[in-house]
Design a protein around this motif. Structure first.
Motif, PDB file in Angstrom:
ATOM      1  N   GLN A 181       5.773  -3.592  -3.014  1.00  0.00           N
ATOM      2  CA  GLN A 181       4.521  -3.993  -3.668  1.00  0.00           C
ATOM      3  C   GLN A 181       3.897  -5.207  -2.974  1.00  0.00           C
ATOM      4  O   GLN A 181       3.484  -6.174  -3.613  1.00  0.00           O
ATOM      5  CB  GLN A 181       4.781  -4.296  -5.152  1.00  0.00           C
ATOM      6  N   SER A 182       3.860  -5.125  -1.658  1.00  0.00           N
ATOM      7  CA  SER A 182       3.276  -6.199  -0.862  1.00  0.00           C
ATOM      8  C   SER A 182       1.783  -6.320  -1.167  1.00  0.00           C
ATOM      9  O   SER A 182       1.102  -5.330  -1.419  1.00  0.00           O
ATOM     10  CB  SER A 182       3.482  -5.876   0.619  1.00  0.00           C
ATOM     11  N   GLU A 183       1.263  -7.550  -1.090  1.00  0.00           N
ATOM     12  CA  GLU A 183      -0.135  -7.812  -1.454  1.00  0.00           C
ATOM     13  C   GLU A 183      -1.116  -7.060  -0.558  1.00  0.00           C
ATOM     14  O   GLU A 183      -2.125  -6.539  -1.007  1.00  0.00           O
ATOM     15  CB  GLU A 183      -0.423  -9.322  -1.346  1.00  0.00           C
ATOM     16  N   ASN A 184      -0.850  -7.051   0.720  1.00  0.00           N
ATOM     17  CA  ASN A 184      -1.807  -6.446   1.651  1.00  0.00           C
ATOM     18  C   ASN A 184      -1.455  -5.007   2.017  1.00  0.00           C
ATOM     19  O   ASN A 184      -1.910  -4.476   3.014  1.00  0.00           O
ATOM     20  CB  ASN A 184      -1.928  -7.289   2.928  1.00  0.00           C
ATOM     21  N   ALA A 185      -0.623  -4.367   1.211  1.00  0.00           N
ATOM     22  CA  ALA A 185      -0.188  -2.995   1.520  1.00  0.00           C
ATOM     23  C   ALA A 185      -1.381  -2.030   1.551  1.00  0.00           C
ATOM     24  O   ALA A 185      -1.487  -1.186   2.441  1.00  0.00           O
ATOM     25  CB  ALA A 185       0.859  -2.528   0.517  1.00  0.00           C
ATOM     26  N   GLN A 186      -2.280  -2.146   0.584  1.00  0.00           N
ATOM     27  CA  GLN A 186      -3.405  -1.207   0.528  1.00  0.00           C
ATOM     28  C   GLN A 186      -4.323  -1.379   1.741  1.00  0.00           C
ATOM     29  O   GLN A 186      -4.735  -0.399   2.364  1.00  0.00           O
ATOM     30  CB  GLN A 186      -4.207  -1.416  -0.754  1.00  0.00           C
ATOM     31  N   ASP A 187      -4.619  -2.658   2.084  1.00  0.00           N
ATOM     32  CA  ASP A 187      -5.450  -2.907   3.268  1.00  0.00           C
ATOM     33  C   ASP A 187      -4.787  -2.364   4.526  1.00  0.00           C
ATOM     34  O   ASP A 187      -5.440  -1.777   5.392  1.00  0.00           O
ATOM     35  CB  ASP A 187      -5.680  -4.411   3.439  1.00  0.00           C
ATOM     36  N   ALA A 188      -3.475  -2.577   4.617  1.00  0.00           N
ATOM     37  CA  ALA A 188      -2.732  -2.076   5.785  1.00  0.00           C
ATOM     38  C   ALA A 188      -2.823  -0.564   5.853  1.00  0.00           C
ATOM     39  O   ALA A 188      -2.996   0.018   6.933  1.00  0.00           O
ATOM     40  CB  ALA A 188      -1.273  -2.515   5.697  1.00  0.00           C
ATOM     41  N   GLY A 189      -2.733   0.092   4.670  1.00  0.00           N
ATOM     42  CA  GLY A 189      -2.818   1.557   4.612  1.00  0.00           C
ATOM     43  C   GLY A 189      -4.173   2.064   5.071  1.00  0.00           C
ATOM     44  O   GLY A 189      -4.264   3.033   5.832  1.00  0.00           O
ATOM     45  N   VAL A 190      -5.241   1.389   4.624  1.00  0.00           N
ATOM     46  CA  VAL A 190      -6.611   1.788   5.009  1.00  0.00           C
ATOM     47  C   VAL A 190      -6.797   1.626   6.522  1.00  0.00           C
ATOM     48  O   VAL A 190      -7.329   2.516   7.202  1.00  0.00           O
ATOM     49  CB  VAL A 190      -7.653   0.941   4.228  1.00  0.00           C
ATOM     50  N   LEU A 223       1.109   8.412   0.305  1.00  0.00           N
ATOM     51  CA  LEU A 223       1.641   7.095  -0.083  1.00  0.00           C
ATOM     52  C   LEU A 223       0.614   6.327  -0.910  1.00  0.00           C
ATOM     53  O   LEU A 223       0.953   5.578  -1.823  1.00  0.00           O
ATOM     54  CB  LEU A 223       1.993   6.278   1.156  1.00  0.00           C
ATOM     55  N   MET A 224      -0.668   6.538  -0.560  1.00  0.00           N
ATOM     56  CA  MET A 224      -1.734   5.806  -1.241  1.00  0.00           C
ATOM     57  C   MET A 224      -2.325   6.600  -2.401  1.00  0.00           C
ATOM     58  O   MET A 224      -3.352   6.236  -2.955  1.00  0.00           O
ATOM     59  CB  MET A 224      -2.822   5.435  -0.231  1.00  0.00           C
ATOM     60  N   GLY A 225      -1.691   7.730  -2.714  1.00  0.00           N
ATOM     61  CA  GLY A 225      -2.109   8.504  -3.889  1.00  0.00           C
ATOM     62  C   GLY A 225      -3.334   9.358  -3.667  1.00  0.00           C
ATOM     63  O   GLY A 225      -4.006   9.728  -4.641  1.00  0.00           O
ATOM     64  N   GLU A 226      -3.680   9.700  -2.429  1.00  0.00           N
ATOM     65  CA  GLU A 226      -4.845  10.551  -2.159  1.00  0.00           C
ATOM     66  C   GLU A 226      -4.368  11.962  -1.837  1.00  0.00           C
ATOM     67  O   GLU A 226      -4.336  12.405  -0.691  1.00  0.00           O
ATOM     68  CB  GLU A 226      -5.659   9.987  -0.995  1.00  0.00           C
ATOM     69  N   GLY A 227      -3.989  12.694  -2.888  1.00  0.00           N
ATOM     70  CA  GLY A 227      -3.388  14.023  -2.709  1.00  0.00           C
ATOM     71  C   GLY A 227      -4.314  15.025  -2.049  1.00  0.00           C
ATOM     72  O   GLY A 227      -3.871  15.860  -1.256  1.00  0.00           O
ATOM     73  N   GLN A 228      -5.611  14.951  -2.369  1.00  0.00           N
ATOM     74  CA  GLN A 228      -6.559  15.931  -1.820  1.00  0.00           C
ATOM     75  C   GLN A 228      -6.650  15.819  -0.302  1.00  0.00           C
ATOM     76  O   GLN A 228      -6.570  16.809   0.423  1.00  0.00           O
ATOM     77  CB  GLN A 228      -7.938  15.709  -2.457  1.00  0.00           C
ATOM     78  N   ASN A 229      -6.809  14.570   0.189  1.00  0.00           N
ATOM     79  CA  ASN A 229      -6.873  14.352   1.638  1.00  0.00           C
ATOM     80  C   ASN A 229      -5.555  14.730   2.307  1.00  0.00           C
ATOM     81  O   ASN A 229      -5.531  15.225   3.438  1.00  0.00           O
ATOM     82  CB  ASN A 229      -7.191  12.887   1.958  1.00  0.00           C
ATOM     83  N   CYS A 230      -4.453  14.475   1.595  1.00  0.00           N
ATOM     84  CA  CYS A 230      -3.136  14.816   2.121  1.00  0.00           C
ATOM     85  C   CYS A 230      -3.065  16.321   2.398  1.00  0.00           C
ATOM     86  O   CYS A 230      -2.622  16.742   3.476  1.00  0.00           O
ATOM     87  CB  CYS A 230      -2.058  14.412   1.113  1.00  0.00           C
TER      88      CYS A 230
END
Length: 1605
Positions: free
Chosen positions: A1476-1485, A1518-1525
């Motif tokens: 649950q790192s703070e910048n995990a979402q930014d890193a994912g994008v 990982l980021m919960g975007e099943g449709q794009n997956c």
């Protein structure tokens, strides 16, 4: 006629000998008795020329090799010869040259003195006049001072049966020296007697306060005075002044007729080395060197110096003794002169041809011996000796008709001053003190004195004598072991100690461990480490160091060891020693025998009657028996370990005792020793042969250890690779050599220290493109550096430094001179000739430049020099490269000493047999290399400038014939048509040669063009329009299969007889040629070959070396830019093209684009900068293309371009090919238009060349461009056009190579033709192309899961990498091995082996400066650790990979590697989300965006898309975007289906099933999988089902958290 006679006379040996001697000797009639005295009257002139010593120092400390002795000789003789000429013109006789001074004599009857003094004053004034008008050279401040004296003079001749010397003695001699001492600059001073005897009416003088001597202002002859008549009248009284037919001669001795008796007599006055030079008819300058020598000045002061007859016998006795001592140690008396109330002998050790090991020690031994002898000679009051060491000028100084061999330098001056300012003792300077390798207690530092003409002499020491005394406690081995400075590169040697120590402690018998190695190998450091490791509770270590003097002291070694065993070393007084001894030996020795210990331990027991009656032999035996008992008693209490450094100095009595000792008492003796000069004594031989002796011959340390040492010594984290190579090669793995080279660099301020920069922060420019720092190895990093971590520094080189041209340090030069001077003259000549060629040379070239040698003579000499470790020989370039890369400084451990060889019976016959074997080996070997670069540089510096130039020119002429690609590569220039575009060759080419070379470039003769046209008309019939793509594909495959069959059964003209030799040509022809032309100052020719060199290195994939030589080229271009007559356009274009290629290969596309545009500008092809000109140019190029393609027949009928035009067109195609690839990397919309234009311009330029290969290459490139852009119809069309072009090529070497290139290219684009390309390149024997095909064939089979074939191809790749020592193919092999473990589910080579390969080779320049390979290897290791969740190790390799990501190139290797890197980042993202790192979402994008960009760039090739889409799908889930997956997964599967990517398809299906299931993945599942990964052997044997291994996949975890954000 006279001129011819003069020339003939100059060649006569007697004339050459007479040039070294004054007329006084040449025409003298002396008694054969020695000493003999002659008395006469005359005028003396003493000329002192100051400024030369300073200039000698300037030259001797010069940084580069191009400022040598010859320039110094030219400058010295420019001034001195002018003075000599004046003296000779005025009738003078040059008696002696004393360094930078000279003494001249006008010998006349007493009544003529008055007039002759006037002549001499006139001469003196004219000498001053010479220097008033001349400008000083080299910043030289020349100052001349002249003293004149007249009166009665005596000449003393003395010497022995081999050498004669002469002296002038008397009041006039003392007066002339005093007069000169009073003189200021440009003064002429008359001594009192001279002033009394002269014609005062003719001279205007100036009185000197408090002196009877006077200063001459000018001559004031009466108005009617005619000096010419006066002079002629005066010269009539001079016996040997040239007159009559010889009046134009400077010296009558020039016309001496051959007279064997006189010649023999005169030879005795000349040094032997000069006579050898005269006999060999060598040039005068041959012996002129800036040379490290040891200078010894001996001054004898007499009780009564009034008459030569009185002191003559004393000088004779001293001279005979001095000569006898010097003869033993290869020293020579250079000068003898009589000044300052004493007779001085200038003695020199180390003249050319006479350099000997231990020169300084020999000089000090000689000095002490001479001092002791002369002090006892009757009539000698005081003996004073000064000894100095350093670089001085040794050479022939003067005029062609009168000159002498002399020494000039600050060290000569210091020795002379020390002799005078420290009378009655033997003194030496600090260099001599440090270089003597004698104990400090042999010397005493003296108080400093201010000495005339010496700014700073440094410390001065008195040599107290060289008789070894037992200085208890002083003979210890100094154990300055530093915990933070490990013993480097000697692990094996320490293992020998540990093993022997274990045996010693476990058994009850003695052990001996002996380390043999030459000086500088670090033997003392090994013993220091052993002394530290040997400490233990139940044993005691005694460590001592011996000196050369110890060898001559009977029983000295045992004396010192026993003193330590008995604890006498800590006693402060003899009484304390006596008490200790009494306590120790009372139970072992009767009291009446205690006095036996008096001499040996410096005690004072009363001497008993029994002992006084004993013989020396019996006393010795009694002592030995006592010592044996003491040791037997001692070892019962504690084990004893004796450590002896410099064991070669053990005296024979001590060897004998030790030999008995190891048979009687369990003791451990460890010693280091240098190889024995003479056969060791019987006892030493017995110890070496003893079954409990381990004899280790030390070798040099490895290059990595030299690097570690340098980093530790400098306290830095890295040094430039160039410096690393210089030190590794220059030191030859010898630690002492490395230290001396470093000191030399530091002295010349070459090393610059700066803070270590992060690679990410640095803006990339051409100058910092290759930040190539060699860093210490991993195992060294446990030792901390003295610097703080936050202040980490690296060492760099000062700008403009040329390490290759640096002059070697004096200490190492001295070692090489010792080796050179120990050789025969013929061997010296061979080594010197080889030095001109360079560090590496061929036997053919050496034979070409050796004067008047036959092949047998050369082979015999080479074999001897190989045996002496002067040269190494290699059969080919590959063997040389392997030796340099792997074993440049390797060492082997041997169990017996080389010193035992002479003891073997029939050794003479064995040596002859060995020499014959070596001769046979040399005959087979093609390449020779100097073992030591210092030897090559030292030998090179011995040549004169003109001789060097002549030899360089000879080398260049010979090499130029072979300065092209190898025969299998069709012998063209490395830069196509280079020599046609730039005519620089020395050798003229005949028409046949030009045709052959043109043909080798693909340029056709008229007959071939006609044949080509006939065939062209049929090309369109090959593929009919109604054929489907599958049918075309089959037709292409069958065509290549047919070609392969024909190649196998073809004649030799199709298949080359040997593999590519270009790399060898590059190293032994092109590179030396460039340096030869640099030495010849032919910069345009040097530039030509540097550019060839760069092009060749690029072909071989060595970007770093290409970069280095481009910088050399740039330096020359800047120089040539000033030359208006030089046509530089094509060379500038080539330079920028090559620069662009280097930048492209390094992934620096902005720089590459800039360079390529510049190149095109020089080639008159401007590439558009804006959209308007872009579209206009595109229109023009489309029209050109339409014209070329649709009016092909007309184009064919036009005449082909000329050679110069072809050279330009080839450069243009290279530029356009790189440009379209650069533009394809950028996904900005308008860049695709630039990309298309560049690709189109490449095709059009290729069509203009009318060259099949260029056209086919351009078609395939254009096809690839269209393929990546997604235009299927167009790319297929151009592929077919390329095939049409090759279908009718003749089955000859060139045609087959083009066909193989096409198969190779198709295999690269489609991963389709790999197996066929492999067979074709294999048949063509081109390993540089072959390995690439195998690499991509491996990748193709890997993606298709065809494991059996994959392992077979990997085997071929491994064999090729071993056979060719090819680092890149080996790296790719391990890359595939890692991929197999990570993705295929079995093990071919273990992970540890792959990791070890990376650690060992990550600094290899071919890998380090190549885009993709290291990125891929680091990324695979990072993935491995990420899967195991070992995040610290992951970060290490991920960060290393990150630094390489910016090297973006449009190559498949980079694409694979970047996809591996992205996979590591994706796994790290999963960790961030889990934590649950703070910048995990930014890193994912950001990660998703980067992955999309990689796909959008169209450079990866669609075959690598599935992996990228797979990773994108994982990031989405990982980021919960099943449709794009789902979208990315399905896209990836579609690509796999289209391309037949079985590996990724299997994995995608498993991921899809797993991600959408409800089962949980445990954290250690991959660890369990790894532990169960089967080896390939198990798979092949059937123990593991091949279907099961496909399930050994790493399944990326997705159900980490219900809602990660």
């Amino acid at each position: 006629m006279n001129t011819r006679r003069e020339l003939e006379s100059q060649d006569r040996a007697i004339v050459k000998i007479a040039a070294h001697l004054p007329d006084l000797i040449v025409y003298g009639d002396f008694s054969p008795e020695r000493p003999s005295v002659d008395n006469f009257d005359g005028v003396l002139m003493f000329v002192d020329i100051s400024g030369f010593t300073a200039m000698t120092e300037k030259f001797s400390t010069a940084m580069y090799m191009d400022r040598g002795a010859e320039q110094l000789v030219e400058i010295l003789n420019h001034y001195i010869s002018a003075i000599v000429e004046k003296v000779l013109i005025f009738g003078g006789d040059i008696l002696k040259f004393a360094g930078d001074a000279l003494l001249a004599l006008w010998k006349v009857e007493r009544k003529q003195l008055k007039n002759i003094i006037t002549v001499v004053i006139k001469c003196s004034l004219e000498i001053h006049g010479l220097f008033e008008t001349q400008e000083s050279e080299e910043g030289l401040d020349i100052r001349v001072k002249i003293g004149l004296a007249a009166g009665h003079i005596s000449m003393l001749v003395f010497g022995d049966e081999t050498r004669n010397y002469f002296l002038v003695i008397g009041q006039a001699v003392d007066d002339v020296r005093l007069a000169q001492n009073m003189a200021q600059v440009n003064d002429v001073i008359l001594s009192p007697n001279c002033w009394q005897l002269c014609d005062r009416s003719m001279i205007e003088i100036e009185r000197i306060p408090d002196q009877r001597a006077v200063k001459v202002n000018f001559l004031k002859p009466p108005p009617s005075f005619n000096f010419d008549e006066f002079f002629t009248k005066c010269m009539a009284f001079m016996d040997y002044y040239p007159s009559g037919d010889h009046k134009n001669l400077l010296r009558l001795a020039c016309m001496l007729e051959s007279d064997p008796e006189l010649e023999l007599s005169l030879q005795k006055y000349v040094m032997e080395s000069i006579l050898k030079q005269i006999d060999d008819k060598q040039l005068r300058g041959y012996l002129s060197e800036l040379r490290p020598v040891t200078v010894m000045f001996v001054n004898l002061m007499f009780k009564d110096q009034d008459k030569a007859e009185v002191i003559g016998s004393a000088i004779q006795d001293a001279c005979v003794h001095i000569n006898s001592v010097l003869r033993v140690f290869q020293g020579q008396i250079n000068k003898v002169f009589m000044f300052d109330k004493g007779c001085s002998f200038l003695c020199v050790f180390g003249f050319p041809g006479e350099k000997a090991p231990d020169e300084i020690t020999h000089a000090l031994e000689s000095a002490v011996d001479i001092f002791d002898f002369c002090s006892q000679v009757h009539k000698i009051r005081t003996v004073s000796i000064g000894v100095t060491s350093g670089i001085v000028f040794c050479g022939i100084v003067g005029h062609s008709v009168r000159h002498e061999y002399t020494v000039i330098g600050q060290k000569v001056n210091i020795a002379a001053r020390m002799m005078m300012y420290y009378p009655g003792i033997v003194t030496c300077d600090s260099v001599t003190y440090n270089g003597s390798n004698l104990p400090a207690y042999f010397f005493k530092e003296l108080p400093k004195k201010v000495m005339k003409g010496v700014a700073d002499s440094g410390p001065v020491y008195q040599c107290l004598g060289l008789n070894e005394k037992v200085m208890f406690g002083m003979a210890y081995l100094i154990c300055n072991r530093n915990e933070r400075y490990p013993l480097l590169g000697r692990e094996e040697e320490i293992k020998y100690f540990m093993c022997t120590m274990k045996k010693f402690l476990m058994s009850n018998c003695s052990q001996v461990l002996m380390y043999e190695g030459i000086s500088g190998y670090g033997k003392s450091q090994i013993l220091v480490e052993i002394e530290y490791l040997a400490h233990g509770e139940n044993h005691r270590t005694i460590a001592i160091v011996l000196t050369k003097i110890s060898f001559n002291q009977n029983f000295y070694t045992i004396q010192i060891l026993m003193a330590n065993v008995l604890g006498l070393d800590t006693c402060k007084h003899y009484k304390e020693r006596q008490t200790n001894l009494q306590n120790k030996v009372k139970s072992l020795l009767d009291e009446k025998f205690h006095c036996l210990l008096n001499d040996i331990f410096h005690v004072q027991f009363p001497i008993s009657r029994e002992v006084s009656k004993m013989s020396t032999m019996r006393k010795q035996k009694q002592l030995e028996a006592l010592f044996m008992k003491i040791l037997e008693q001692t070892v019962k209490e504690e084990r004893i370990i004796f450590i002896i450094d410099e064991g070669q100095f053990i005296d024979s009595a001590s060897w004998t005792f030790m030999e008995k000792l190891i048979r009687s008492v369990p003791i451990f003796i460890i010693m280091s020793l240098s190889p024995f000069v003479n056969t060791p004594c019987a006892a030493a031989s017995a110890i070496m042969k003893n079954r409990n002796t381990t004899y280790v011959t030390l070798g040099p340390v490895q290059p990595k250890d030299i690097l570690n040492k340098v980093c530790l010594d400098l306290s830095v984290k890295g040094i430039p690779k160039e410096l690393d190579t210089y030190l590794a090669e220059g030191s030859c793995g010898i630690p002492f050599y490395c230290e001396e080279l470093l000191k030399n660099l530091d002295h010349h301020r070459v090393l610059v220290f700066q803070a270590m920069e992060s690679e990410e922060k640095t803006n990339v420019t051409w100058n910092n493109l290759f930040k190539n720092f060699a860093k210490p190895t991993e195992d060294l990093k446990t030792f901390t550096f003295s610097l703080e971590e936050e202040n980490e520094e690296v060492c760099n080189l000062a700008s403009g430094v040329r390490l290759k041209n640096l002059s070697p340090p004096a200490s190492l030069k001295e070692i090489s001179l010792v080796q050179l001077d120990s050789m025969s003259l013929s061997h010296q000549m061979l080594v010197r000739c080889a030095a001109i060629i360079g560090l590496t040379f061929t036997t053919e070239l050496l034979f070409e430049i050796l004067p008047c040698w036959d092949m047998k003579m050369m082979i015999n000499a080479l074999a001897t020099l190989v045996e002496s470790n002067i040269f190494d020989c290699f059969q080919n370039g590959k063997e040389l490269r392997m030796a340099l890369e792997k074993n440049a400084a390797s060492f082997e451990v041997n169990y017996r000493s080389l010193s035992l060889k002479p003891l073997i019976e029939g050794m003479d016959h064995g040596e002859e047999e060995q020499l014959r074997e070596l001769e046979s080996e040399v005959i087979q070997c093609h390449i020779i290399r100097f073992c030591s670069p210092v030897m090559q540089k030292t030998a090179y510096e011995l040549w004169l400038k003109d001789q060097k130039k002549a030899m360089h020119l000879k080398c260049a002429r010979f090499l130029e014939e072979n300065a092209h690609r190898c025969e299998p590569c069709r012998s063209g220039d490395f830069v196509p048509f280079h020599h046609f575009a730039v005519d620089i060759r020395l050798n003229t080419l005949d028409l046949d040669t030009i045709r052959k070379m043109a043909k080798s470039h693909g340029f056709q003769t008229e007959e071939e063009i006609t044949f080509s046209r006939i065939e062209t008309s049929k090309k369109s019939e090959i593929f009919s329009e109604n054929l489907s793509s599958e049918e075309i594909r089959e037709k292409i495959l069958s065509f290549f299969d047919n070609i392969i069959t024909k190649m196998k059964i073809s004649e030799d003209n199709v298949i080359p007889l040997e593999s590519c030799q270009c790399e060898e040509i590059l190293e032994i022809v092109i590179m030396p040629l460039a340096h030869h032309f640099l030495a010849l100052e032919e910069n345009n020719k040097a530039l030509y070959y540097f550019l060839e060199l760069v092009s060749a290195y690029l072909v071989l994939g060595d970007n770093y070396m290409a970069y280095l030589y481009l910088n050399e080229g740039e330096r020359l271009l800047k120089i040539l830019k000033k030359d208006k007559s030089w046509s530089k356009t094509f060379e500038w274009a080539t330079f920028f093209t090559l620069k662009g290629q280097v930048c492209f290969n390094m992934g620096q596309m902005v720089l590459a684009k800039k360079m390529l545009r510049k190149a095109l500008k020089f080639l008159n092809r401007i590439f558009p900068y804006n959209l308007i000109s872009l579209f206009l140019q595109t229109r023009v190029e489309k029209n050109r293309h339409f014209h070329y393609v649709n009016q092909n027949q007309q184009a064919q009928e036009s005449s082909p371009p000329g050679k110069k035009r072809l050279a330009q067109l080839y450069q243009q195609t290279t530029c356009f090919s790189l440009l379209w690839q650069i533009y394809s990397l950028n996904f900005f919309f308008h860049y695709k238009y630039y990309c298309h234009l560049a690709a189109l311009m490449q095709v059009n330029t290729a069509l203009e060349t009318q060259d099949d290969f260029q056209i086919i290459k351009a078609y395939l490139d254009y096809s690839l461009y269209q393929h990546l852009a997604g235009y299927q119809d167009v790319w297929f069309k151009y592929e077919v056009m390329a095939m049409k072009q090759i279908f009718n090529l003749p089955l000859k070497r060139e045609g087959v190579e083009i066909m193989t290139y096409v198969a190779d290219r198709l295999g690269y684009i489609k991963l389709l033709m790999g197996s066929r390309a492999h067979k074709m390149w294999s048949l063509l024997r081109n390993p540089n192309k072959h390995y690439l095909v195998l690499c991509w064939l491996c990748k193709s089979l890997f993606l298709k899961n065809r494991y059996k074939q994959l392992i077979q191809v990997l085997g071929w790749l491994w064999d090729l990498s071993v056979a060719e020592d090819h680092i890149f193919s080996r790296a790719f092999f391990y890359f595939i091995c890692l991929d197999i473990m990570l993705y295929s589910g079995f093990v071919y080579r273990p992970f540890e082996e792959c990791l070890q390969f990376i650690h060992q080779n990550e600094d290899n320049r071919l890998l380090k400066f190549q885009s993709g390979m290291l990125l891929g290897l680091y990324s695979c290791i990072a993935i491995w650790y990420a899967r195991l969740q070992e995040w610290n190790s992951f970060r290490v390799f991920s960060n290393r990979a990150k630094n390489l990501v910016s090297r973006r190139t449009p190559t498949a290797l980079y694409c694979i590697s970047i996809s591996r890197y992205m996979e590591g980042q994706v796994l790290y993202l999963q960790k961030q989300i889990e934590e649950q790192s703070e910048n995990a979402q930014d890193a994912g994008v950001d990660l998703l965006k980067n992955l999309e960009n990689l796909v959008a760039q169209n450079t990866t090739g669609p075959v690598f898309y599935p992996r990228l889409y797979h990773l994108m799908a994982y990031v989405c889930i990982l980021m919960g975007e099943g449709q794009n997956c789902d979208l990315f997964l399905n896209t990836a599967l579609q690509f796999c289906e289209t391309q037949g990517n079985v590996l990724e398809k299997c994995w995608l299906n498993m991921s899809k099933e797993w991600w959408y299931s409800n089962s949980e993945l445990t954290g250690d599942q991959w660890l369990q999988t790894l532990l169960n990964l089967p080896s390939w052997e198990k798979v092949v044997s059937g123990k593991v089902n091949i279907q099961d291994i496909q399930k050994n996949k790493f399944l990326m975890r997705v159900n980490i958290l219900d809602n990660p954000f």
